[in-house]
Write a protein that holds these residues in place. Structure first.
Motif, PDB file in Angstrom:
ATOM      1  N   GLU A  22      -6.716   3.535 -10.571  1.00 19.99           N
ATOM      2  CA  GLU A  22      -6.377   2.644 -11.669  1.00 19.99           C
ATOM      3  C   GLU A  22      -5.519   3.340 -12.719  1.00 19.99           C
ATOM      4  O   GLU A  22      -4.612   2.732 -13.286  1.00 19.99           O
ATOM      5  N   GLU A  23      -5.782   4.629 -12.968  1.00 22.16           N
ATOM      6  CA  GLU A  23      -4.952   5.384 -13.919  1.00 22.16           C
ATOM      7  C   GLU A  23      -3.524   5.517 -13.401  1.00 22.16           C
ATOM      8  O   GLU A  23      -2.563   5.339 -14.148  1.00 22.16           O
ATOM      9  N   ALA A  24      -3.380   5.831 -12.122  1.00 25.24           N
ATOM     10  CA  ALA A  24      -2.041   5.953 -11.525  1.00 25.24           C
ATOM     11  C   ALA A  24      -1.317   4.613 -11.557  1.00 25.24           C
ATOM     12  O   ALA A  24      -0.121   4.544 -11.868  1.00 25.24           O
ATOM     13  N   LEU A  25      -2.035   3.546 -11.247  1.00 28.24           N
ATOM     14  CA  LEU A  25      -1.435   2.211 -11.262  1.00 28.24           C
ATOM     15  C   LEU A  25      -0.989   1.835 -12.673  1.00 28.24           C
ATOM     16  O   LEU A  25       0.131   1.351 -12.864  1.00 28.24           O
ATOM     17  N   ARG A  80       0.825  -1.218   0.000  1.00 27.13           N
ATOM     18  CA  ARG A  80       0.000   0.000   0.000  1.00 27.13           C
ATOM     19  C   ARG A  80       0.856   1.263   0.000  1.00 27.13           C
ATOM     20  O   ARG A  80       0.365   2.357  -0.233  1.00 27.13           O
ATOM     21  N   PHE A  81       2.134   1.120   0.279  1.00 24.07           N
ATOM     22  CA  PHE A  81       3.025   2.277   0.398  1.00 24.07           C
ATOM     23  C   PHE A  81       3.991   2.394  -0.785  1.00 24.07           C
ATOM     24  O   PHE A  81       4.968   3.126  -0.728  1.00 24.07           O
ATOM     25  N   ILE A  82       3.672   1.706  -1.864  1.00 26.78           N
ATOM     26  CA  ILE A  82       4.441   1.858  -3.095  1.00 26.78           C
ATOM     27  C   ILE A  82       4.070   3.202  -3.712  1.00 26.78           C
ATOM     28  O   ILE A  82       2.894   3.463  -3.964  1.00 26.78           O
ATOM     29  N   PRO A  83       5.052   4.073  -3.932  1.00 22.71           N
ATOM     30  CA  PRO A  83       4.751   5.362  -4.572  1.00 22.71           C
ATOM     31  C   PRO A  83       4.395   5.140  -6.044  1.00 22.71           C
ATOM     32  O   PRO A  83       5.189   4.603  -6.798  1.00 22.71           O
ATOM     33  N   LEU A  84       3.190   5.532  -6.425  1.00 20.91           N
ATOM     34  CA  LEU A  84       2.738   5.346  -7.800  1.00 20.91           C
ATOM     35  C   LEU A  84       2.984   6.572  -8.666  1.00 20.91           C
ATOM     36  O   LEU A  84       3.024   6.468  -9.888  1.00 20.91           O
ATOM     37  N   ASN A  90       5.243  12.453  -7.437  1.00 21.68           N
ATOM     38  CA  ASN A  90       5.156  13.282  -6.230  1.00 21.68           C
ATOM     39  C   ASN A  90       5.157  12.442  -4.952  1.00 21.68           C
ATOM     40  O   ASN A  90       5.019  12.972  -3.862  1.00 21.68           O
ATOM     41  N   GLY A  91       5.319  11.123  -5.106  1.00 27.79           N
ATOM     42  CA  GLY A  91       5.384  10.242  -3.944  1.00 27.79           C
ATOM     43  C   GLY A  91       4.041   9.697  -3.495  1.00 27.79           C
ATOM     44  O   GLY A  91       3.961   8.957  -2.519  1.00 27.79           O
ATOM     45  N   GLN A  92       2.969  10.057  -4.192  1.00 25.42           N
ATOM     46  CA  GLN A  92       1.636   9.591  -3.816  1.00 25.42           C
ATOM     47  C   GLN A  92       1.590   8.066  -3.913  1.00 25.42           C
ATOM     48  O   GLN A  92       1.936   7.483  -4.932  1.00 25.42           O
ATOM     49  N   THR A  93       1.164   7.443  -2.824  1.00 21.18           N
ATOM     50  CA  THR A  93       1.157   5.989  -2.719  1.00 21.18           C
ATOM     51  C   THR A  93      -0.240   5.418  -2.952  1.00 21.18           C
ATOM     52  O   THR A  93      -1.225   6.154  -3.011  1.00 21.18           O
ATOM     53  N   VAL A  94      -0.308   4.110  -3.006  1.00 21.61           N
ATOM     54  CA  VAL A  94      -1.591   3.418  -3.077  1.00 21.61           C
ATOM     55  C   VAL A  94      -2.437   3.833  -1.876  1.00 21.61           C
ATOM     56  O   VAL A  94      -3.617   4.175  -2.019  1.00 21.61           O
ATOM     57  N   ASP A  95      -1.831   3.854  -0.701  1.00 24.51           N
ATOM     58  CA  ASP A  95      -2.550   4.237   0.518  1.00 24.51           C
ATOM     59  C   ASP A  95      -3.090   5.664   0.425  1.00 24.51           C
ATOM     60  O   ASP A  95      -4.239   5.924   0.795  1.00 24.51           O
TER      61      ASP A  95
END
Length: 128
Positions: free
Chosen positions: A101-104, A77-81, A84-89
């Motif tokens: 889903e777009e970020a992933l 959950r803490f993988i930066p997607l 800017n460092g925004q993570t799954v969490d």
């Protein structure tokens, strides 16, 4: 230690295909909850295992989890997607399912392309 011997490139390609094929749509088994990125994917060592028998540190995705987040109960959950460092969490708290889903998808394509370049694999569109 029982480590995952699968190829990370193949895992990421599978995850992208799973995502693009609607794999994170609502489950008929649990329609009341949104699916969890990575955790509800067949790439997760604990997929469909409510007992979570496999330690997360055996998962290939751990290489993408920042060191300071690797001790969390669900480190993926803490993988930066995003850059800017925004993570799954973070996206669980601030984004929509579409944004997640777009970020992933963008992250997966970027990682696939990076690994292919490192391995000297030529691609037509950036993703083979």
């Amino acid at each position: 230690m029982d480590t995952d011997k699968r190829d990370i490139l193949e895992i990421l390609k599978f995850e992208l295909s799973f995502l693009e094929d609607g794999g994170y749509g609502r489950s008929p088994r649990t329609p009341w909850r949104a699916p969890s990125i990575f955790e509800d994917s067949p790439i997760c060592p604990n997929f469909s295992d409510p007992g979570r028998q496999h330690p997360c540190d055996h998962c290939l995705l751990m290489q993408f989890v920042p060191k300071e987040q690797q001790e969390n109960a669900v480190p993926c959950r803490f993988i930066p997607l995003r850059e800017n460092g925004q993570t799954v969490d973070d996206l669980y708290h601030t984004g929509t399912q579409v944004e997640m889903e777009e970020a992933l998808a963008q992250w997966l394509r970027g990682q696939i392309q990076r690994i292919q370049q490192e391995r000297g694999i030529a691609t037509q569109s950036g993703v083979a």
